[in-house]
Motif scaffolding. Sequence first.
Motif, PDB file in Angstrom:
ATOM      1  N   ASP A  47       0.877  -1.165   0.000  1.00  0.00           N
ATOM      2  CA  ASP A  47       0.000   0.000   0.000  1.00  0.00           C
ATOM      3  C   ASP A  47       0.915   1.216   0.000  1.00  0.00           C
ATOM      4  O   ASP A  47       1.505   1.559   1.027  1.00  0.00           O
ATOM      5  CB  ASP A  47      -0.906  -0.022   1.226  1.00  0.00           C
ATOM      6  N   ILE A  48       1.084   1.842  -1.158  1.00  0.00           N
ATOM      7  CA  ILE A  48       2.023   2.954  -1.340  1.00  0.00           C
ATOM      8  C   ILE A  48       1.289   4.264  -1.086  1.00  0.00           C
ATOM      9  O   ILE A  48       0.289   4.554  -1.730  1.00  0.00           O
ATOM     10  CB  ILE A  48       2.601   2.941  -2.769  1.00  0.00           C
ATOM     11  N   GLY A  49       1.804   5.052  -0.148  1.00  0.00           N
ATOM     12  CA  GLY A  49       1.082   6.251   0.268  1.00  0.00           C
ATOM     13  C   GLY A  49      -0.097   5.850   1.121  1.00  0.00           C
ATOM     14  O   GLY A  49      -1.240   6.238   0.859  1.00  0.00           O
ATOM     15  N   ALA A  50       0.190   5.059   2.151  1.00  0.00           N
ATOM     16  CA  ALA A  50      -0.872   4.422   2.938  1.00  0.00           C
ATOM     17  C   ALA A  50      -1.729   5.401   3.724  1.00  0.00           C
ATOM     18  O   ALA A  50      -2.861   5.071   4.104  1.00  0.00           O
ATOM     19  CB  ALA A  50      -0.249   3.399   3.897  1.00  0.00           C
ATOM     20  N   GLY A  51      -1.213   6.595   3.990  1.00  0.00           N
ATOM     21  CA  GLY A  51      -1.991   7.569   4.754  1.00  0.00           C
ATOM     22  C   GLY A  51      -2.322   7.037   6.137  1.00  0.00           C
ATOM     23  O   GLY A  51      -1.465   6.512   6.853  1.00  0.00           O
ATOM     24  N   ALA A  52      -3.584   7.152   6.539  1.00  0.00           N
ATOM     25  CA  ALA A  52      -4.019   6.671   7.856  1.00  0.00           C
ATOM     26  C   ALA A  52      -4.582   5.257   7.782  1.00  0.00           C
ATOM     27  O   ALA A  52      -5.144   4.757   8.754  1.00  0.00           O
ATOM     28  CB  ALA A  52      -5.052   7.622   8.441  1.00  0.00           C
ATOM     29  N   GLY A  53      -4.463   4.594   6.617  1.00  0.00           N
ATOM     30  CA  GLY A  53      -4.824   3.178   6.540  1.00  0.00           C
ATOM     31  C   GLY A  53      -6.158   2.850   5.912  1.00  0.00           C
ATOM     32  O   GLY A  53      -6.681   1.755   6.133  1.00  0.00           O
ATOM     33  N   ALA A  54      -6.718   3.756   5.092  1.00  0.00           N
ATOM     34  CA  ALA A  54      -8.024   3.486   4.481  1.00  0.00           C
ATOM     35  C   ALA A  54      -8.024   2.189   3.673  1.00  0.00           C
ATOM     36  O   ALA A  54      -8.992   1.429   3.692  1.00  0.00           O
ATOM     37  CB  ALA A  54      -8.439   4.658   3.587  1.00  0.00           C
ATOM     38  N   LEU A  55      -6.923   1.942   2.971  1.00  0.00           N
ATOM     39  CA  LEU A  55      -6.775   0.681   2.226  1.00  0.00           C
ATOM     40  C   LEU A  55      -6.047  -0.378   3.047  1.00  0.00           C
ATOM     41  O   LEU A  55      -6.309  -1.583   2.906  1.00  0.00           O
ATOM     42  CB  LEU A  55      -6.005   0.928   0.925  1.00  0.00           C
ATOM     43  N   THR A  56      -5.137   0.050   3.893  1.00  0.00           N
ATOM     44  CA  THR A  56      -4.260  -0.888   4.619  1.00  0.00           C
ATOM     45  C   THR A  56      -5.044  -1.926   5.411  1.00  0.00           C
ATOM     46  O   THR A  56      -4.788  -3.134   5.300  1.00  0.00           O
ATOM     47  CB  THR A  56      -3.343  -0.112   5.587  1.00  0.00           C
ATOM     48  N   PHE A  57      -5.995  -1.479   6.213  1.00  0.00           N
ATOM     49  CA  PHE A  57      -6.690  -2.409   7.109  1.00  0.00           C
ATOM     50  C   PHE A  57      -7.626  -3.361   6.380  1.00  0.00           C
ATOM     51  O   PHE A  57      -7.624  -4.568   6.673  1.00  0.00           O
ATOM     52  CB  PHE A  57      -7.409  -1.624   8.210  1.00  0.00           C
ATOM     53  N   PRO A  58      -8.407  -2.911   5.400  1.00  0.00           N
ATOM     54  CA  PRO A  58      -9.195  -3.880   4.626  1.00  0.00           C
ATOM     55  C   PRO A  58      -8.307  -4.868   3.864  1.00  0.00           C
ATOM     56  O   PRO A  58      -8.668  -6.038   3.716  1.00  0.00           O
ATOM     57  CB  PRO A  58      -9.997  -2.995   3.665  1.00  0.00           C
ATOM     58  N   LEU A  59      -7.148  -4.404   3.389  1.00  0.00           N
ATOM     59  CA  LEU A  59      -6.228  -5.306   2.699  1.00  0.00           C
ATOM     60  C   LEU A  59      -5.705  -6.385   3.646  1.00  0.00           C
ATOM     61  O   LEU A  59      -5.515  -7.545   3.255  1.00  0.00           O
ATOM     62  CB  LEU A  59      -5.049  -4.520   2.117  1.00  0.00           C
ATOM     63  N   ALA A  60      -5.466  -6.003   4.902  1.00  0.00           N
ATOM     64  CA  ALA A  60      -4.938  -6.951   5.884  1.00  0.00           C
ATOM     65  C   ALA A  60      -5.912  -8.091   6.173  1.00  0.00           C
ATOM     66  O   ALA A  60      -5.518  -9.158   6.648  1.00  0.00           O
ATOM     67  CB  ALA A  60      -4.580  -6.225   7.180  1.00  0.00           C
ATOM     68  N   GLU A  61      -7.188  -7.874   5.895  1.00  0.00           N
ATOM     69  CA  GLU A  61      -8.183  -8.935   6.089  1.00  0.00           C
ATOM     70  C   GLU A  61      -8.137  -9.969   4.970  1.00  0.00           C
ATOM     71  O   GLU A  61      -8.700 -11.058   5.099  1.00  0.00           O
ATOM     72  CB  GLU A  61      -9.582  -8.314   6.168  1.00  0.00           C
ATOM     73  N   LYS A  62      -7.461  -9.626   3.865  1.00  0.00           N
ATOM     74  CA  LYS A  62      -7.418 -10.513   2.702  1.00  0.00           C
ATOM     75  C   LYS A  62      -6.049 -11.166   2.503  1.00  0.00           C
ATOM     76  O   LYS A  62      -5.965 -12.297   2.012  1.00  0.00           O
ATOM     77  CB  LYS A  62      -7.751  -9.717   1.428  1.00  0.00           C
ATOM     78  N   ALA A  63      -4.987 -10.445   2.834  1.00  0.00           N
ATOM     79  CA  ALA A  63      -3.633 -10.865   2.472  1.00  0.00           C
ATOM     80  C   ALA A  63      -2.883 -11.484   3.645  1.00  0.00           C
ATOM     81  O   ALA A  63      -3.247 -11.295   4.804  1.00  0.00           O
ATOM     82  CB  ALA A  63      -2.852  -9.665   1.947  1.00  0.00           C
ATOM     83  N   ALA A  64      -1.816 -12.196   3.309  1.00  0.00           N
ATOM     84  CA  ALA A  64      -0.949 -12.742   4.355  1.00  0.00           C
ATOM     85  C   ALA A  64      -0.188 -11.620   5.039  1.00  0.00           C
ATOM     86  O   ALA A  64       0.035 -11.639   6.251  1.00  0.00           O
ATOM     87  CB  ALA A  64       0.027 -13.744   3.745  1.00  0.00           C
TER      88      ALA A  64
END
Length: 272
Positions: A47-64
């Motif tokens: 997640d490039i330019g993750a900011g405060a995690g808008a994409l980071t946390f939903p991605l963590a539910e899918k990825a290793a």
Amino acid sequence: MFKKNKNHRDPLKTSSNFPSQNMIISKRLIHDMIDLARIHPHETVLDIGAGAGALTFPLAEKAAKVLAIEIDSVLIHKLLDKMGERGNIEVKQCDFLETSLPSKPFVVVANIPYSITTPIFEKLLHPAVPMQRAVILVEKGAAKGFTSHSIRNPRILNWRMQYEIRLVRTVSPDHFAPPPKVDSAILSIRRREQPLVSPQHHQMFSALATYGLRDPKLPLYAALSEIFTPPQIARLNEEQWGTVFHTMLQHVPPYRRPQLRKDSRSKSKKRK
């Protein structure tokens, strides 16, 4: 256990190359991007330019594993505060253009800083980089340039030898805060199972593309007149460029093939 970047100079000010980002506020957009990425449970996602995690946390539910890259120290602290006990997120406070990429296959899902779109793509889409897929938000004008049937830029042509790049849809400014002044677009990028040019010929193809597109106003038969003989070569898409390259390998003597200048090679190596 999550990891913080050890090089934690406080504060690490936002680089002039990284102006304040337009953060995604649309949950629907986030869902659509992650759905497009088709993430598997064993995969690593950047997640490039993750900011405060808008994409980071939903991605963590899918990825290793999710590698969240952010340069802004304020946003880093917000991201870390939200993490809790999540064990599959690694946060790196760094300039993406200067950080090392994973050596094993990975996926990218990101809302990148638009001002450095091209350098980010140059870093990700090099044939030696094991990126498999990406879903990236970019400025719509850039997205149209990357996916146009008429290719005028040798860098874009190089990328499209290795990757299929598709403009999925336009995204209006109201999906972000603050809203950008331009429309955005979702780009879907997928590594070709069979590249149109073998990675081992990357430098040679770069030379051909740079030579053939040195003056986009020239008809292709004129641009390649010192390499290929008539009849006139029709306007080429990326598949046809691959055919041109392999035709050159098979039929054109080495002394008539274009060569990259030494300074071009040096710049290419520095970007890796």
